[in-house]
Scaffold this active site. Structure first.
Site, mmCIF file in Angstrom:
data_model
loop_
_atom_site.group_PDB
_atom_site.id
_atom_site.type_symbol
_atom_site.label_atom_id
_atom_site.label_comp_id
_atom_site.label_asym_id
_atom_site.label_seq_id
_atom_site.Cartn_x
_atom_site.Cartn_y
_atom_site.Cartn_z
ATOM 1 N N HIS A 118 -9.969 -4.452 4.159
ATOM 2 C CA HIS A 118 -8.594 -4.555 3.806
ATOM 3 C C HIS A 118 -8.453 -6.134 3.328
ATOM 4 O O HIS A 118 -8.963 -7.021 3.513
ATOM 5 C CB HIS A 118 -8.160 -4.475 5.259
ATOM 6 C CG HIS A 118 -6.280 -4.407 5.030
ATOM 7 N ND1 HIS A 118 -5.712 -5.389 4.866
ATOM 8 C CD2 HIS A 118 -5.704 -3.135 5.339
ATOM 9 C CE1 HIS A 118 -4.372 -4.743 4.963
ATOM 10 N NE2 HIS A 118 -4.383 -3.614 5.023
ATOM 11 N N SER B 227 4.837 0.069 5.040
ATOM 12 C CA SER B 227 5.235 -0.102 3.682
ATOM 13 C C SER B 227 5.948 1.010 3.191
ATOM 14 O O SER B 227 5.721 1.441 1.876
ATOM 15 C CB SER B 227 3.843 -0.538 2.933
ATOM 16 O OG SER B 227 2.883 0.474 3.428
ATOM 17 N N GLU C 50 -6.100 -7.992 3.556
ATOM 18 C CA GLU C 50 -5.506 -9.107 4.476
ATOM 19 C C GLU C 50 -6.705 -9.836 5.124
ATOM 20 O O GLU C 50 -6.790 -11.126 5.314
ATOM 21 C CB GLU C 50 -4.568 -8.536 5.491
ATOM 22 C CG GLU C 50 -4.227 -9.587 6.553
ATOM 23 C CD GLU C 50 -3.460 -9.080 7.759
ATOM 24 O OE1 GLU C 50 -2.762 -8.021 7.734
ATOM 25 O OE2 GLU C 50 -3.843 -9.184 8.640
ATOM 26 N N HIS D 225 0.938 -1.148 -0.051
ATOM 27 C CA HIS D 225 -0.179 0.127 0.156
ATOM 28 C C HIS D 225 0.890 1.218 0.043
ATOM 29 O O HIS D 225 0.900 1.957 1.081
ATOM 30 C CB HIS D 225 -1.111 -0.017 1.064
ATOM 31 C CG HIS D 225 -2.062 -0.911 1.053
ATOM 32 N ND1 HIS D 225 -2.540 -1.721 2.123
ATOM 33 C CD2 HIS D 225 -2.492 -1.584 0.050
ATOM 34 C CE1 HIS D 225 -3.580 -2.553 1.786
ATOM 35 N NE2 HIS D 225 -3.482 -2.536 0.456
HETATM 36 S S1 SF4 Z 1 5.466 -8.185 9.109
HETATM 37 FE FE1 SF4 Z 1 4.427 -6.625 7.858
HETATM 38 S S2 SF4 Z 1 3.401 -7.750 6.216
HETATM 39 FE FE2 SF4 Z 1 3.823 -9.242 7.493
HETATM 40 S S3 SF4 Z 1 2.103 -9.119 9.058
HETATM 41 FE FE3 SF4 Z 1 3.511 -7.460 9.886
HETATM 42 S S4 SF4 Z 1 2.873 -5.614 8.765
HETATM 43 FE FE4 SF4 Z 1 1.962 -7.085 7.574
#
Ligand code: SF4
Length: 753
Positions: free
Chosen positions: A121, A261, A123, A38
């Protein structure tokens, strides 16, 4: 201006997804299922190198390559791609993958799945796609408890930690009231936790906070929300141009946060811009340097603990729940209890499962009663074997076994502090014996079983040993010999020998303290020697010399004249030599003295019979009874004059005597006193032929001369004896002798010796 900089750069999951996409791209175009991350800037950069996002599976063709982002994708989507012949590269973050596995399994086990998170989201949609009929909620009020009797609850990895805790607590309370089972999987990832804590800290100490990241990034938005709770000036910066809205000149302390990110390029660009704008800008990466931290020391410490970047492998290891295994100790909460046992919700590093405590495994003592186990009550439990039932899929727990282990732990604590303990060893190994205290192994080396050599170890198996733990030794090398193996925390090396040695030393101390000179001790006669008897005083042997056996004037030639082997008598301690381990005892000291017996049994004037036991120059010793004898002075043997006692008496003669006196341990006797008077007249003292009347004067004169000579000799002797003992009181001098009684006794003793 001071800039307090928090964690920056991609999280491990995002970094992995980007690297995976670039690694597979090579010379051809590849696709990502939705945006890989993102962040618009990064997406544009990826497009520039031929990595494009697709949002519709139908737009992909066989042999296309598609990368699934770190957020993951629904199971059906992945299956469809594979069916189409699309090459699928799965870059789902391992933390997210774990949630997929969890909901899939729990759903199959009949749990209603609940996802706490943003239903829009990627996820969350992906997680929901790995189970059926998942409820997606953002607070407990949205949860439908009628849906099932048991729920498996997971959370979006980037959810607000505090909010999640609050929701979890409220759901637990509601579930308790409704008698529903709820098991939580605390699935917020460590990067989220870490950065949210930094947001709290930096917003507390800064005039303004910049949160770098994309507006579409969930975790970036969470950071903004958290920072706003502590700071009035929080700015979301997606690119450098957003800095225009920030009044940098008015800020002296600036907190800098970034989402998971956010690329480091953006962070560098922002910092450079600020440095250009404000020449005095100082970057503080280690917030420890700030004096402002004193206000928030506690929070800082907490954040610092987790600040260190971990590899994905380490992070997974750290945050992953432990594998269930027999003997594992866990904390749990009562879900419900009935007559068969207790259903327990387990907490295993966020992985929430249920286990069951059979009623027989609940109590160490007393009867099990389900009323004692209220819902939500916290319990410590241990996993026990499942038994023979192969279909038994539940986790078998025991509270009773846990409590017993706790008791063992306490016991071992005392043992390691030096307490004596009793244990029966059950196994013979090389070099010693092994026993168990709960989960602890106790090793007793052969050399520590007793004070002497142990020939046969098995003789000590299954017999209680009295033990003490030996102090730990530094023996790092592995060895076949148990006694030489390095110590581990569950292993105790113990010794019975030190217990026995300590007791022996104490007994020895007590013994020596119990026999001061003059005290009376009881002892058994063990053996005889020519000079005396050896007596056992339990701890050691002592000697009674012959001279200390009897008051009798008669010489003791062997101790068996007085004592008997294996018979116990009382003795008086005469001397103690602790250094050389020698003790002298006396027996006669505890026996009545002859004159004491004589005083009552043979008062002065008593006429009794006795036996002549010894003849000496000046008289005869007559034994009235064993141990009591008196002296008949030569002048008391008869009325006449004799030169030596053996002229009138011989040893073993039985004679009648009269007790004349008892003083100073001496008894004086007389035979003469009992002889008739006429015998006195008739009995010539000396066989002297006086001859005719004419010859008589000269004969008498000769006799008188002889008597005078005798008298001179006696006087000489008297002078001699009196010189030796000038203090002898006169009253002890025999009326018929110039020699004192004491002299005579002394002389007798000299002869005896
Ligand atoms: S490490 Fe990064 S990609 Fe993995 S769950 Fe945590 S925030 Fe999300």
């Amino acid at each position: 201006m001071l800039i307090y900089r928090g964690s920056t750069g991609f999280c491990a999951g995002v970094r992995n997804a980007v690297d995976t996409a670039l690694a597979h791209k090579k010379d051809r175009v590849i696709y990502t299922l939705g945006n890989l991350i993102h962040n618009d800037c990064v997406i544009k950069s990826l497009e520039a190198v031929g990595v494009f996002a697709v949002f519709d599976v139908n737009s992909l063709n066989a042999k296309d390559t598609v990368v699934i982002s770190s957020h993951g994708a629904p199971k059906k989507t992945v299956e469809r791609l594979i069916e189409k012949g699309v090459k699928v590269i799965d870059a789902t973050c391992p933390f997210v993958k774990k949630i997929h596995e969890r909901v899939e399994k729990d759903c199959a086990d009949g749990y209603g799945v609940v996802i706490i998170g943003d239903r829009e989201h990627t996820e969350v949609k992906g997680i929901a796609g790995w189970c059926q009929d998942a409820q997606i909620i953002t607070d407990e009020k949205e949860m439908d408890f009628s849906f099932s009797d048991k729920f498996s609850i997971v959370c979006q990895t980037t959810f607000d930690l505090d909010k999640y805790r609050e929701i979890k607590k409220n759901i637990q309370l509601l579930a308790t009231k409704l008698y529903k089972i709820v098991v939580f999987y605390d699935s917020i990832c460590y990067t989220t936790v870490e950065r949210q804590k930094e947001a709290v800290l930096l917003s507390s100490m800064s005039d303004a906070v910049l949160v770098l990241g994309d507006k579409s990034s969930s975790n970036t938005n969470k950071l903004v929300q958290i920072a706003k709770k502590k700071c009035n000036f929080v700015y979301l910066i997606s690119n450098v141009s957003d800095l225009k809205s920030v009044q940098i000149q008015n800020i002296s302390k600036l907190g800098l946060l970034s989402g998971a990110s956010t690329p480091t390029e953006l962070i560098t660009e922002v910092i450079n811009t600020m440095i250009e704008t404000n020449n005095d800008t100082v970057i503080i990466e280690d917030v420890k340097e700030s004096e402002a931290l004193t206000q928030v020391e506690e929070q800082k410490t907490e954040v610092k603990k987790e600040k260190k970047e971990m590899s994905m492998k380490d992070a997974m290891k750290k945050y992953a729940p432990r594998q269930y295994r027999e003997g594992m100790r866990l904390k749990g909460r009562v879900v419900s209890a009935d007559n068969t046992g207790i259903l327990v919700a387990l907490d295993n590093a966020g992985k929430n499962d249920t286990g069951f405590i059979d009623k027989d495994e609940a109590e160490m003592e007393g009867a099990y009663s389900p009323e004692n186990y209220k819902p939500d009550m916290e319990l410590d439990v241990i996993i026990i074997p499942k038994g023979n039932d192969k279909n038994n899929k539940s986790i078998n727990l025991s509270k009773k076994a846990y409590d017993a282990l706790k008791v063992d732990d306490e016991r071992v604590k005392g043992i390691l502090a030096g307490d004596e303990f009793e244990l029966s060893c059950t196994q013979e190994v090389k070099g010693g014996l092994l026993g168990k205290i709960g989960t602890y192994t106790v090793f007793v080396p052969a050399s520590q079983i007793r004070m002497g050599f142990v020939q046969n170890l098995s003789e000590y198996l299954n017999k209680p040993l009295r033990l003490k733990a030996l102090p730990p030794k530094d023996e790092p090398e592995e060895s076949e010999d148990e006694s030489k193996r390095p110590r581990n925390p569950k292993r105790i090396v113990a010794s019975q020998r030190i217990v026995l040695e300590e007791e022996k030393a104490q007994r020895e101390e007590d013994f020596w303290n119990s026999i001061p000179e003059g005290s009376v001790v009881s002892g058994k006669v063990k053996r005889f020697a020519t000079f005396g008897a050896f007596v056992s005083l339990k701890y050691m042997d002592a000697l009674v010399h012959n001279s200390e056996l009897s008051w009798s004037r008669k010489k003791i030639n062997s101790p068996d004249e007085v004592l008997t082997i294996n018979t116990t008598y009382d003795f008086q301690v005469l001397s103690v030599d602790r250094e050389n381990g020698k003790i002298s005892l006396g027996y006669k000291q505890l026996q009545p003295k002859p004159e004491e017996i004589a005083m009552t049994k043979y008062p002065v004037g008593t006429i009794t019979k006795g036996k002549v036991v010894r003849l000496v120059k000046f008289g005869a010793f007559v034994e009235l009874e064993p141990g009591i004898d008196g002296l008949v002075h030569i002048s008391q043997i008869n009325h006449g004059w004799i030169k030596s006692a053996n002229e009138a008496l011989k040893v073993d003669d039985e004679v009648e005597v009269k007790v004349m006196g008892i003083e100073n341990d001496r008894i004086t006797l007389s035979i003469k006193e009992l002889l008739p008077e006429e015998e006195v007249a008739q009995a010539p003292m000396f066989d002297i032929n006086l001859g005719t009347d004419e010859e008589k004067p000269s004969r008498i004169s000769q006799f008188n001369k002889r008597m005078e000579g005798q008298d001179r000799n006696d006087k000489r002797d008297r002078r001699k004896f009196r010189n030796e003992d000038g203090d002898e009181p006169r009253e002890y001098i025999s009326s018929s002798s110039v020699v004192t009684l004491a002299d005579l006794f002394k002389q007798n003793e000299k002869i005896d010796d």
